[in-house]
Write an enzyme that holds these catalytic residues in place. Structure first.
Site, PDB file in Angstrom:
ATOM      1  N   ASP A  48       2.129  -3.028   4.210  1.00 37.16           N
ATOM      2  CA  ASP A  48       3.394  -2.802   3.516  1.00 37.16           C
ATOM      3  C   ASP A  48       4.494  -3.510   4.291  1.00 37.16           C
ATOM      4  OD1 ASP A  48       4.266  -0.939   1.095  1.00 37.16           O
ATOM      5  OD2 ASP A  48       5.932  -1.037   2.516  1.00 37.16           O
ATOM      6  N   ASP A  66       5.150  -9.036   5.128  1.00 39.36           N
ATOM      7  CA  ASP A  66       5.575  -9.391   3.778  1.00 39.36           C
ATOM      8  C   ASP A  66       4.327  -9.823   3.014  1.00 39.36           C
ATOM      9  OD1 ASP A  66       6.545 -10.495   1.462  1.00 39.36           O
ATOM     10  OD2 ASP A  66       7.952 -11.855   2.432  1.00 39.36           O
ATOM     11  N   ALA A  89       0.775  -1.232   0.000  1.00 37.71           N
ATOM     12  CA  ALA A  89       0.000   0.000   0.000  1.00 37.71           C
ATOM     13  C   ALA A  89       0.811   1.289   0.000  1.00 37.71           C
ATOM     14  CB  ALA A  89      -0.948   0.005   1.206  1.00 37.71           C
ATOM     15  N   CYS A 149       4.002  -0.336 -12.402  1.00 33.29           N
ATOM     16  CA  CYS A 149       4.385   0.845 -13.185  1.00 33.29           C
ATOM     17  C   CYS A 149       5.542   0.463 -14.095  1.00 33.29           C
ATOM     18  CB  CYS A 149       4.734   2.032 -12.279  1.00 33.29           C
ATOM     19  SG  CYS A 149       5.877   1.646 -10.952  1.00 33.29           S
ATOM     20  N   ASP A 163      -0.778  -4.022  -6.084  1.00 37.55           N
ATOM     21  CA  ASP A 163       0.123  -3.120  -6.807  1.00 37.55           C
ATOM     22  C   ASP A 163       1.547  -3.467  -6.393  1.00 37.55           C
ATOM     23  OD1 ASP A 163       0.545  -0.795  -8.536  1.00 37.55           O
ATOM     24  OD2 ASP A 163       1.219   0.212  -6.722  1.00 37.55           O
ATOM     25  N   GLY A 207       0.511   5.281  -0.205  1.00 35.34           N
ATOM     26  CA  GLY A 207      -0.862   5.394   0.237  1.00 35.34           C
ATOM     27  C   GLY A 207      -1.835   6.185  -0.621  1.00 35.34           C
TER      28      GLY A 207
END
Length: 787
Positions: free
Chosen positions: A212, A239, A182, A318, A265, A185
């Site tokens: 996270d 983890d 996350a 990304c 993500d 944020g």
């Protein structure tokens, strides 16, 4: 000495060591006044992506040209708050209009434009760089607006493509959501907004668990989430590839917690961020993708294991690399044996330009060597390259996977960063879960405990195909132990302490326990009586962060998160949860209640409060927000009458919009206040005050400049104004206020971050409440602000 002053001293010392703050030190070191310019060229990058043909024919040059251009700034207006429309109107009718025909350094400023694909014009992009925003006097007002509104949670500066995954999750207020990776944020904030789509519901049925692996980044995550003041967010530190299975209590029966929505993500090589992270140009190599592929697949696998049937998981990176994208999705689909399906989301974001996923690709080593299939990889390279990195060769399997439903965003299509998104729907349990479930049912017949073993079977963290009986018994005992190893005494006391198991304490700061108020806690009845709380008020959801000593703060979580906390304290490391609703006032007991209201939780509390509510007009609100301790005589006669016979102490100040006056503020405002002997005061953080004043059309730009000048003692007129106000203050009330302010730490968390040092003793107090020293910055000194 306060932290703010210490930080100033450190900055001064750095300037002195570096020969001044104008780059002279770097010039002396041979840096010629700044960092050497990074050449935006990488031959291996171009060779790799030209060969993979992810860019349409004839578009390579525009693609590379876009990567070399700076990324436009984008901002998103917080969508769930009732004043989102007011902020939008303020932006469009005031700040954006002032940018028209504006020229800075010979360059015409382009007016920001809405993102076509983001709903309700709540996201905008602009070509204004941070340097221009910070340095240009003409844009200083706009810059201050962005900074202030960001700090109080009304605006988020977020990359455009980063906004896509939460939108594709299709979140509803009743959904249980897991954000696996996350931090920092921005996407988590979007998820929280979607939970609170209806502001009239203080406690949505759903919640967000944001995880996270990095302990320090968790505190940045907490800071982002805290701006939205939600009781439905919990930040944990694990983890993601082995995040524990949680359980909840359903009418006395233990059940495994499955999530309706999961955001995955994952960490990636980040070559889609070249426009803002220009360091990627010189560091990029295919080795990064090869090293991350296994971790990405493990995280995605763990995600679908915890997804509820019919639930939706969004996998995103990304990165433009198919090894991190389509290869992970294809591998996941193949081993799911039909349990997962790629959703067709082509029509869900009209206006968004994207490329479909690819079905064929090759794998390249950092030395430029290509491999088209796993069989071509020599044995000495099989530790670097894995079979799951290659495309599926079976045409029938490939057709069923529908990899073209994946979304790849190319930078030159809509002037964004590069991004990849895939949306997965879970149709049935994962096949290894089914096998484990079958095994557990067999074991349960021996033990006679069917319900709990079936629940344990849905864990899904272990793949069991063929195990000898001894191993089965061992596995059964371990699973049962994990599900039943709960401290009954702790549950009875409502204490959710830090994990006692040493292996669960990953690293980072030791957390304070979460202690829920007991049914007969003597702390609550005076509060309930003083504020005439509604009988429906969920007092069992109140918690503190201390087991011993005086309780200084009271926090509140939703009923569902309380369930999660009580049943999983030994499984998870919780960094933070809940919002502050009451703060102890050392002199409050003499006024009937030892706890005053906290502004950050007032919108959650307000629906349950039936006493000590004062309705004020817009002129009264201006007085409250621009003066520190105004006399009652400065308010309207109606307000004066309402508070005249009211006992001193904490109050609620409510503004209702006047529909007959459309030019005035058209959204309700709820403020925490204090009624003194002869004065009325608002306990509202500085940036929130500035926000409300802007929405009411009060010019606050000059006010902020005067406040800064007051701090540096260079504006005598402002000091005279402050001195005059102090002489008017009621002495008795001023003493009380001073006592309350003495408990408040003045430094906002963003200044702590800007110092680039997160010290253990600072421990992000605003984000991380503690039993003794975590106080909210409710008290803001705006004595120099003038309407």
């Amino acid at each position: 000495m306060g932290r703010r002053q210490r930080n100033r001293q450190r900055q001064q010392q750095r300037r002195e060591r570096g020969g001044g703050g104008d780059g002279q030190g770097r010039e002396q070191a041979g840096w010629e006044g700044g960092y050497p310019e990074i050449v935006k060229e990488n031959a291996l990058f171009e060779r790799y992506y030209r060969e993979l043909r992810i860019v349409p024919e004839g578009e390579w040059e525009p693609f590379m040209a876009a990567l070399r251009e700076p990324l436009p700034a984008t901002l998103r207006i917080t969508g769930y708050k009732s004043h989102a429309k007011e902020i939008l109107q303020c932006l469009k009718n005031k700040y954006f209009k002032e940018l028209q025909d504006l020229v800075v350094d010979g360059q015409k400023i382009e007016v920001p434009q809405p993102l076509k694909w983001y709903p309700e014009e709540l996201a905008w992009h602009t070509n204004l760089s941070r340097k221009i925003l910070r340095k240009s006097p003409q844009l200083e007002k706009f810059h201050q607006f962005l900074v202030s509104e960001t700090e109080c949670g009304n605006i988020s500066r977020q990359e455009a493509v980063s906004m896509i995954p939460p939108l594709l999750l299709n979140v509803n207020p009743h959904h249980k959501i897991l954000d696996m990776c996350a931090a920092p944020g921005s996407k988590t904030a979007q998820l929280i907004e979607m939970l609170h789509a209806d502001m009239n519901v203080p406690f949505p049925e759903g919640f967000v668990i944001a995880n996270d692996v990095d302990n320090k980044r968790c505190y940045l995550l907490v800071h982002q989430a805290k701006r939205l003041n939600s009781p439905c967010i919990m930040v944990v530190n694990h983890d993601a590839s082995s995040i524990p299975t949680l359980q909840i209590d359903n009418n006395g029966r233990k059940e495994v917690l499955f999530y309706d929505r999961i955001l995955c993500d994952v960490p990636c090589s980040g070559d889609g961020t070249m426009r803002k992270n220009i360091d990627v140009w010189k560091k990029w190599t295919t080795q990064n993708s090869l090293q991350l592929h296994g971790l990405q697949l493990r995280i995605a696998t763990r995600g679908v294991e915890q997804l509820a049937e019919g639930g939706r998981m969004v996998y995103s990176t990304c990165s433009l690399n198919p090894v991190e994208n389509e290869a992970v999705i294809a591998s996941l689909l193949e081993k799911s044996e039909g349990a997962l399906e790629l959703a067709d989301v082509s029509s869900e974001l009209p206006g968004l330009k994207w490329m479909p996923g690819i079905t064929q690709w090759k794998v390249m080593l950092k030395d430029g060597q290509w491999f088209e299939a796993w069989k071509d990889v020599p044995s000495n390279r099989q530790t670097q390259i894995r079979p799951t990195m290659f495309p599926i060769k079976d045409e029938e399997k490939l057709k069923v996977m529908n990899l073209e439903r994946c979304i790849r965003i190319l930078p030159h299509h809509q002037n964004t960063g590069g991004f990849f998104v895939a949306v997965l729907i879970k149709k049935s349990p994962m096949p290894w879960n089914k096998r484990q479930s079958k095994l557990q049912r067999k074991l349960s017949q021996r033990t006679g405990d069917i319900s709990e073993s079936v629940a344990a079977a849905e864990d899904g963290s272990v793949e069991i195909i063929e195990e000898p009986p001894d191993a089965e018994d061992k596995e059964s005992k371990e699973t049962q132990h994990l599900l039943n190893a709960e401290s009954e005494q702790s549950k009875k006391d409502g204490v959710c302490g830090p994990p006692p198991c040493k292996k669960m304490k990953l690293f980072g700061f030791k957390e304070d326990p979460f202690v829920f108020l007991s049914e007969d806690d003597p702390l609550f009845p005076p509060i309930q009586k003083f504020y005439a709380l509604d009988p429906s008020f969920p007092k069992m959801n109140l918690l503190t962060r201390t087991q011993e000593g005086k309780k200084r703060q009271l926090y509140m979580v939703s009923k569902e998160l309380r369930n999660v906390l009580l049943n999983n304290s030994e499984r998870m490391k919780v960094i933070n949860t809940g919002i502050k609703v009451w703060s102890r006032n050392s002199d409050g007991e003499q006024f009937g209640c030892a706890f005053r209201l906290a502004q950050e939780g007032i919108y959650t509390l307000y629906p349950f409060i039936n006493a000590r509510i004062i309705n004020v007009c817009i002129e009264d609100v201006k007085v409250l927000l621009t003066q520190e301790n105004p006399f009652l005589s400065k308010f309207s006669s109606e307000t004066h009458k309402r508070v005249k016979d009211l006992a001193m102490g904490s109050i609620v100040l409510k503004y209702e919009p006047d529909l007959s006056k459309p030019d005035t503020l058209q959204c309700p405002i709820v403020l925490c206040g204090w009624h003194g002997k002869t004065s009325l005061r608002a306990f509202v953080p500085k940036n929130e005050r500035l926000h409300y004043l802007r929405m009411m059309g009060v010019e606050v730009f000059k006010a902020k400049r005067k406040e800064e000048n007051f701090e540096s003692k260079t504006e005598e007129g402002d000091q005279d104004s402050t001195k005059h106000m102090e002489e008017e203050m009621d002495k008795e009330h001023n003493e009380l206020a001073a006592k309350m302010e003495a408990e408040v730490d003045e430094e906002p968390i963003h200044e702590l971050m800007e110092s680039s040092v997160i010290e253990p003793e600072n421990k992000m107090e605003d984000a991380q409440p503690s039993s003794e020293n975590a106080e909210n910055r409710d008290v803001a000194d705006l004595s120099s602000v003038k309407a």
